[in-house]
Scaffold this motif. Sequence first.
Motif, PDB file in Angstrom:
ATOM      1  N   VAL A  82     -11.935 -24.933  -8.783  1.00 35.50           N
ATOM      2  CA  VAL A  82     -12.936 -26.089  -9.790  1.00 35.50           C
ATOM      3  C   VAL A  82     -14.249 -25.947  -9.184  1.00 35.50           C
ATOM      4  CG1 VAL A  82     -13.480 -28.565  -9.828  1.00 35.50           C
ATOM      5  CG2 VAL A  82     -11.107 -27.524 -10.419  1.00 35.50           C
ATOM      6  N   GLN A  83     -14.628 -25.966  -7.738  1.00 34.20           N
ATOM      7  CA  GLN A  83     -15.921 -25.860  -7.205  1.00 34.20           C
ATOM      8  C   GLN A  83     -16.704 -24.668  -7.657  1.00 34.20           C
ATOM      9  OE1 GLN A  83     -15.132 -26.370  -3.191  1.00 34.20           O
ATOM     10  NE2 GLN A  83     -14.584 -28.612  -3.154  1.00 34.20           N
ATOM     11  N   ARG A  84     -15.750 -23.474  -7.694  1.00 36.04           N
ATOM     12  CA  ARG A  84     -16.403 -22.325  -8.038  1.00 36.04           C
ATOM     13  C   ARG A  84     -16.714 -22.237  -9.510  1.00 36.04           C
ATOM     14  NH1 ARG A  84     -13.352 -16.386  -7.441  1.00 36.04           N
ATOM     15  NH2 ARG A  84     -14.830 -14.960  -8.654  1.00 36.04           N
ATOM     16  N   PHE A  85     -15.837 -22.845 -10.345  1.00 35.01           N
ATOM     17  CA  PHE A  85     -16.161 -23.074 -11.944  1.00 35.01           C
ATOM     18  C   PHE A  85     -17.470 -23.942 -11.946  1.00 35.01           C
ATOM     19  CE2 PHE A  85     -12.149 -21.926 -14.708  1.00 35.01           C
ATOM     20  CZ  PHE A  85     -11.847 -20.912 -13.770  1.00 35.01           C
ATOM     21  N   GLN A  86     -17.703 -24.754 -11.418  1.00 35.62           N
ATOM     22  CA  GLN A  86     -18.730 -25.700 -11.434  1.00 35.62           C
ATOM     23  C   GLN A  86     -19.986 -25.196 -11.135  1.00 35.62           C
ATOM     24  OE1 GLN A  86     -17.358 -28.962  -8.738  1.00 35.62           O
ATOM     25  NE2 GLN A  86     -16.370 -29.988 -10.690  1.00 35.62           N
ATOM     26  N   ARG A  87     -20.116 -23.946 -10.598  1.00 36.03           N
ATOM     27  CA  ARG A  87     -21.434 -23.357 -10.055  1.00 36.03           C
ATOM     28  C   ARG A  87     -21.804 -22.593 -11.375  1.00 36.03           C
ATOM     29  NH1 ARG A  87     -18.770 -23.115  -4.657  1.00 36.03           N
ATOM     30  NH2 ARG A  87     -17.864 -21.148  -5.274  1.00 36.03           N
ATOM     31  N   THR A  88     -21.192 -22.316 -12.242  1.00 34.86           N
ATOM     32  CA  THR A  88     -21.559 -21.503 -13.326  1.00 34.86           C
ATOM     33  C   THR A  88     -21.728 -22.035 -14.715  1.00 34.86           C
ATOM     34  OG1 THR A  88     -19.445 -20.439 -13.800  1.00 34.86           O
ATOM     35  CG2 THR A  88     -20.679 -19.337 -12.202  1.00 34.86           C
ATOM     36  N   GLU A  89     -22.480 -21.822 -15.552  1.00 36.43           N
ATOM     37  CA  GLU A  89     -22.616 -22.691 -17.034  1.00 36.43           C
ATOM     38  C   GLU A  89     -21.139 -22.261 -17.603  1.00 36.43           C
ATOM     39  OE1 GLU A  89     -25.115 -22.378 -20.935  1.00 36.43           O
ATOM     40  OE2 GLU A  89     -25.911 -21.252 -19.234  1.00 36.43           O
ATOM     41  N   GLU A  90     -20.677 -21.014 -17.486  1.00 34.33           N
ATOM     42  CA  GLU A  90     -19.372 -20.658 -18.297  1.00 34.33           C
ATOM     43  C   GLU A  90     -18.348 -21.638 -17.838  1.00 34.33           C
ATOM     44  OE1 GLU A  90     -17.261 -18.774 -21.435  1.00 34.33           O
ATOM     45  OE2 GLU A  90     -19.486 -19.219 -20.961  1.00 34.33           O
ATOM     46  N   GLY A  91     -18.326 -21.640 -16.660  1.00 38.32           N
ATOM     47  CA  GLY A  91     -17.197 -22.164 -15.807  1.00 38.32           C
ATOM     48  C   GLY A  91     -17.176 -23.910 -16.173  1.00 38.32           C
TER      49      GLY A  91
END
Length: 228
Positions: free
Chosen positions: A55-64
Amino acid sequence: MSASQTLSLPDNASLFTRLRVASQCLEVLKNDPTNPTCGQTFNMSLNVNVYTSLVQRFQRTEEGRRMLSHRPSLEGKELDLAALERLPEGTLGHEFARYYHDNKISPFETTLELKNDIHFLSKRYRETHDLLHVLTGYATDVVGEMELQAYVLGNLGIRTSALVLMNSTMKLLKDPQSGVGRSEYLRRLWTAFRRGRASPLFLDFWFENHWETPVATLRARLCAPANG
């Protein structure tokens, strides 16, 4: 009320509680391996830290962030397999629908409420399992299933995959039923693990937007070479 319906994972559960719930789910799954509630709860119990990191990784990108916001679904109720099967041969939709027909199985369903992004990624992981069979080319026999578990372990670090691999490998090495020798079996698992580790993350890919895309194209995009 069945035993599976009484099992739940409290919010912010301790490691002890997560292991206890996982053990209880495992007992149910031994006799009912497709139980959607226990399957999802077992998955969450052992992998909550993995999903938290994702989740933290996803939150770092616009697509995520877009995926976490829209929470696309590949549950059976969202799929029109008849329509997908009418797509040209070789496309993701056609091969995905044919996969279910050939294996005489149904798409993933769950009864659990999605309370947060962690729950969504847990669900997303489980409902992409069959798509990964199509993309990676791993079979649905015992060895193929273990190859896919090794691939996922390399790609995501899913702990349930490590547990399944450990248990199944011990059984196979003691009483081989697959027709594959010990050294060949272990080599294939190691190759699949390395392939998963070398491949891009698959969990943030919008498969729903690519039903008409050839499987070969997506395989080249999402999967490292099988013999890499």
